[in-house]
Design an enzyme around this catalytic site. Structure first.
Site, PDB file in Angstrom:
ATOM      1  N   LYS A 102      27.173 -14.367  -3.676  1.00  0.00           N
ATOM      2  CA  LYS A 102      26.725 -15.361  -4.163  1.00  0.00           C
ATOM      3  C   LYS A 102      28.286 -16.091  -4.541  1.00  0.00           C
ATOM      4  O   LYS A 102      28.011 -17.639  -4.657  1.00  0.00           O
ATOM      5  CB  LYS A 102      25.743 -14.938  -5.140  1.00  0.00           C
ATOM      6  CG  LYS A 102      24.116 -13.859  -4.543  1.00  0.00           C
ATOM      7  CD  LYS A 102      23.764 -13.947  -5.211  1.00  0.00           C
ATOM      8  CE  LYS A 102      24.232 -12.198  -6.210  1.00  0.00           C
ATOM      9  NZ  LYS A 102      24.560 -11.080  -5.459  1.00  0.00           N
ATOM     10  N   THR A 103      28.829 -15.531  -4.761  1.00  0.00           N
ATOM     11  CA  THR A 103      30.100 -15.819  -5.945  1.00  0.00           C
ATOM     12  C   THR A 103      30.558 -16.718  -4.274  1.00  0.00           C
ATOM     13  O   THR A 103      31.569 -17.892  -4.602  1.00  0.00           O
ATOM     14  CB  THR A 103      31.053 -14.965  -5.706  1.00  0.00           C
ATOM     15  OG1 THR A 103      30.135 -13.603  -7.458  1.00  0.00           O
ATOM     16  CG2 THR A 103      32.086 -15.246  -6.863  1.00  0.00           C
ATOM     17  N   GLU A 138      22.054  21.449   7.602  1.00  0.00           N
ATOM     18  CA  GLU A 138      22.355  20.352   8.066  1.00  0.00           C
ATOM     19  C   GLU A 138      21.533  20.324   9.875  1.00  0.00           C
ATOM     20  O   GLU A 138      21.032  19.532   9.406  1.00  0.00           O
ATOM     21  CB  GLU A 138      23.101  19.975   8.748  1.00  0.00           C
ATOM     22  CG  GLU A 138      24.431  19.567   7.279  1.00  0.00           C
ATOM     23  CD  GLU A 138      24.129  18.624   6.278  1.00  0.00           C
ATOM     24  OE1 GLU A 138      22.664  18.246   6.561  1.00  0.00           O
ATOM     25  OE2 GLU A 138      23.359  19.147   5.244  1.00  0.00           O
TER      26      GLU A 138
HETATM   27  P1  ADP Z   1      28.699 -10.915  -4.956  1.00  0.00           P
HETATM   28  O1  ADP Z   1      27.477 -12.041  -4.482  1.00  0.00           O
HETATM   29  O2  ADP Z   1      27.876 -10.401  -5.629  1.00  0.00           O
HETATM   30  O3  ADP Z   1      28.611 -12.634  -5.863  1.00  0.00           O
HETATM   31  P2  ADP Z   1      30.704 -11.698  -3.621  1.00  0.00           P
HETATM   32  O4  ADP Z   1      30.452 -13.469  -3.384  1.00  0.00           O
HETATM   33  O5  ADP Z   1      31.613 -11.110  -4.936  1.00  0.00           O
HETATM   34  O6  ADP Z   1      28.850 -10.505  -3.704  1.00  0.00           O
HETATM   35  O7  ADP Z   1      31.476 -11.336  -2.211  1.00  0.00           O
HETATM   36  C1  ADP Z   1      31.396  -9.748  -2.650  1.00  0.00           C
HETATM   37  C2  ADP Z   1      32.678 -10.354  -1.108  1.00  0.00           C
HETATM   38  O8  ADP Z   1      32.551  -9.782  -0.084  1.00  0.00           O
HETATM   39  C3  ADP Z   1      33.098 -11.628  -0.887  1.00  0.00           C
HETATM   40  O9  ADP Z   1      34.198 -11.242  -1.552  1.00  0.00           O
HETATM   41  C4  ADP Z   1      33.537 -11.322   0.503  1.00  0.00           C
HETATM   42  O10 ADP Z   1      34.664 -10.748   1.061  1.00  0.00           O
HETATM   43  C5  ADP Z   1      32.300 -10.526   1.346  1.00  0.00           C
HETATM   44  N1  ADP Z   1      30.787 -10.875   1.231  1.00  0.00           N
HETATM   45  C6  ADP Z   1      29.735 -10.752   1.152  1.00  0.00           C
HETATM   46  N2  ADP Z   1      29.279 -11.688   1.710  1.00  0.00           N
HETATM   47  C7  ADP Z   1      29.738 -11.634   3.000  1.00  0.00           C
HETATM   48  C8  ADP Z   1      29.518 -13.160   3.963  1.00  0.00           C
HETATM   49  N3  ADP Z   1      27.946 -13.506   4.033  1.00  0.00           N
HETATM   50  N4  ADP Z   1      30.851 -13.716   4.725  1.00  0.00           N
HETATM   51  C9  ADP Z   1      32.004 -13.027   4.852  1.00  0.00           C
HETATM   52  N5  ADP Z   1      32.734 -12.653   3.367  1.00  0.00           N
HETATM   53  C10 ADP Z   1      30.995 -12.058   2.770  1.00  0.00           C
HETATM   54 ZN    ZN Z   2      20.525  18.107   2.957  1.00  0.00          ZN
HETATM   55 MG    MG Z   3      29.525 -12.449  -7.321  1.00  0.00          MG
END
Ligand code: ADP
Ligand code: ZN
Ligand code: MG
Length: 610
Positions: free
Chosen positions: A209-210, A426
């Site tokens: 998202k970010t 296991e």
């Molecule tokens: P949130 O949804 O919690 O805000 P972030 O955007 O911070 O998550 O994602 C964390 C990290 O995971 C990102 O910095 C990126 O490197 C990786 N990531 C997550 N989704 C993707 C995507 N669709 N493509 C590439 N990298 C991703």
């Molecule tokens: Zn177990």
């Molecule tokens: Mg975030």
């Protein structure tokens, strides 16, 4: 304040030491003066050894021709020449000495008198000065608290583009549309369309998202302001609302622009749901956001972007039309997306020829983008630790398990007996999982300790699923009991190693009955309402909306399902004891059995899913 104080005291002590060192250095450089009596002075003058005499009140400072320095004292009442004549100094000898008379009330005198008194006062004064200055800085900061700490990403500065975000096609499309609104508002206004006010990005943590928001900043070509909702409410009560005002003010001034509020659930939680202090503050901040969003004029060109992974706790007022009326789902990546994400994070890493990212994607259902990034990173670390030149596929596999279960603990010492118990445990999981039609296939079995687990059986679904059926739940519970049952069957005893399995199975059974309405007896209804105690953000309360009698019925149903899956596991294992033994023995011998080998074993032992 305490911090300022200690800091200043440290400063003062430091200054004091520096002064003391300077003084001692200055003393060392001048020679020790020789104490002389008046008759010794007279003799030296007669001998022509004295170059200068400085008279300072009663004190005599002599400078001898050989460079030595002498001090002496004359009688207070008489003049110096008179005294010296009395001591028998000849007038010729006297003429060879140059006399200087300095007033005793000179600077040096006062300095010598006052310095010991003044110095401590000066130092104390300095401490106060610094303290006040810092306190004043603090006060200034307090006035600044009403201002939002907006971070602005200018379009050309944003290094993230949509190319860096794998998958999430719908989300990207939706956001591009929003950006187009900003760039060409006329087109939409002429059609009588309203420009969207707010777009809410929803999705599990680590799904990008970010990242997506930052990509918008890079792509939009308009000013992009970024703030984390928790920064609205910080340290001082009452600043949230004014910070909100300030943030919107700034964004409006820069219109057309985008204001991104990350983790909005920090303030956007349902009003009135807070426990303890501080929730008033959040409510005010939230109210202010609502006010600001309503206050946009029809042609205000600001779009508010917000992200949260807890849409369920958001206040309904935030979600109604005219506010965050557009919602963009940021889903967990599917297999194709996972491969693309792995590719993105594999850039700049030397991957060996045998690397097949598709295989990694196959083995990682349910992983988020952040998890996948972590896998690539762990694999790189593993390869570096082994001083490999490139990252081979095995390191990627290893990294999956590390991310999933924690690091291998090969050094953990097990007794022979513990190893045996773990192996049978296991093997029990694996055998039950491989004998039930609705259970996920086994990918790997290991008796190497990992994280908290003594051993593990890795089961992964054949394909991505979004729904889970009742039969799958029951099969999974039976598989969980497989370890426990195998221990009882082989050793007539059970160990603590099964505790995690049992709690997971119990929890699953309870959800089956109360949450998914899968119980035949109680029928398709849910029981209880999960209550959020907001300050912990966790489901810790449970509102009971059913009678005591129903509670007893629920307990009975939960027990029924647990019993049933336990019996299933028992039936499978006791009818295939020989196979169980073979798998366990192989495990003790090899520690780890991979999918291919295990599949071959299953064929050999004629074990089929039924
Ligand atoms: P949130 O949804 O919690 O805000 P972030 O955007 O911070 O998550 O994602 C964390 C990290 O995971 C990102 O910095 C990126 O490197 C990786 N990531 C997550 N989704 C993707 C995507 N669709 N493509 C590439 N990298 C991703
Ligand atoms: Zn177990
Ligand atoms: Mg975030």
């Amino acid at each position: 304040m305490m911090k300022f104080l200690t800091k200043n005291i440290l400063w003062a002590v430091g200054i004091f030491f520096v002064i003391a060192i300077l003084f001692s250095l200055a003393y060392k450089e001048t020679k020790e003066p020789i104490q002389l009596t008046l008759d010794q002075v007279a003799i030296k003058i007669n001998a022509g050894e004295v170059a200068k005499i400085a008279v300072n009140g009663d004190a005599l400072n002599l400078e001898l021709k050989n460079g030595d320095i002498g001090i002496s004292k004359k009688e207070a009442e008489a003049g110096l020449t008179e005294t010296l004549t009395n001591y028998g100094v000849s007038s010729e000898a006297m003429q060879q000495v140059s006399f200087t008379i300095t007033e005793e009330s000179g600077f040096k005198f006062w300095a010598a008198m006052l310095l010991p008194i003044l110095l401590p006062i000066l130092i104390i004064g300095a401490i106060f000065f610094f303290m006040f200055r810092q306190a004043k800085g603090g006060a200034n900061q307090a006035f600044m608290f009403g201002k939002a700490k907006l971070k602005m990403f200018t379009p050309f500065k944003g290094t993230v583009s949509f190319d860096d975000v794998a998958g999430l096609k719908e989300a990207k499309q939706e956001l591009m549309e929003v950006v187009d609104f900003l760039k060409n508002p006329k087109k939409y206004l002429e059609m009588g369309a309203k420009i969207p006010r707010g777009v809410l990005l929803l999705g599990a943590p680590g799904c990008g998202k970010t990242l997506l928001a930052r990509a918008v900043a890079g792509q939009a070509g308009v000013p992009f302001f970024h703030i984390s909702a928790s920064e609205f409410v910080e340290m001082f009560v009452g600043v949230g609302a004014s910070r909100t005002r300030d943030a919107f003010e700034t964004a409006k001034r820069a219109a057309p622009s985008i204001l991104f509020i990350d983790e909005i659930d920090a303030i956007g939680r349902e009003r009135g749901a807070g426990v303890g202090g501080g929730h008033d503050e959040r409510e005010q901040t939230l109210n202010q956001i609502l006010v600001e969003m309503d206050g946009f004029d029809k042609d205000t060109n600001v779009i508010v972007l917000a992200a949260t992974n807890r849409p369920d706790v958001l206040d309904a007022a935030l979600l109604r039309a005219g506010r965050f009326d557009r919602r963009v789902m940021v889903d967990l990546p599917n297999m194709e997306d996972r491969e693309a994400i792995l590719q993105i994070h594999g850039r700049g890493k030397p991957l060996a020829k045998d690397v097949n990212l598709k295989q990694i994607a196959v083995r990682t259902p349910g992983f988020s983008g952040a998890d996948l990034e972590n896998i690539m990173n762990e694999a790189a670390i593993l390869a570096a630790r082994k001083s490999e030149k490139q990252i081979p596929q095995v390191d990627l596999y290893e990294a999956i398990e590390k991310v999933l279960l924690g690091p291998e603990r090969k050094s953990k010492v097990f007794s022979q007996k513990e190893r045996e118990i773990t192996a049978y445990h296991e093997a029990g999981h694996a055998l039950v999982g491989s004998s039930l039609k609705d259970a996920d296939p086994v990918h790997k079995i290991s008796v190497i300790a990992r994280g908290h687990a003594g051993g593990y059986t890795l089961k992964l679904p054949m394909e991505e699923t979004f729904l889970k059926t009742r039969k799958q739940f029951l099969a999974e519970m039976a598989t969980l009991f497989g370890g426990y049952v195998a221990e009882r069957l082989m050793f007539g005893d059970s160990s603590t190693g099964a505790s995690n399995d049992l709690s997971r199975a119990s929890e699953m059974a309870r959800k089956l009955v109360t949450k998914y309405g899968m119980s035949e007896k109680l029928g398709p209804q849910t029981f209880g309402k999960a209550q959020e105690l907001v300050f912990l953000g966790k489901e810790i309360g449970h509102e009971k909306n059913y009678s005591e009698k129903t509670a007893a019925d629920i307990d009975a149903e939960v027990k029924y399902y647990i019993d049933q899956s336990y019996q299933t596991a028992k039936k499978v294992l006791s009818s295939q004891k020989a196979s169980l033994e073979k798998i366990a023995k192989r495990l003790i011998e090899k520690e780890t059995i991979e999918k291919e080998e295990f599949d071959a074993m299953l064929k050999e032992l004629k074990i089929k899913k039924a």
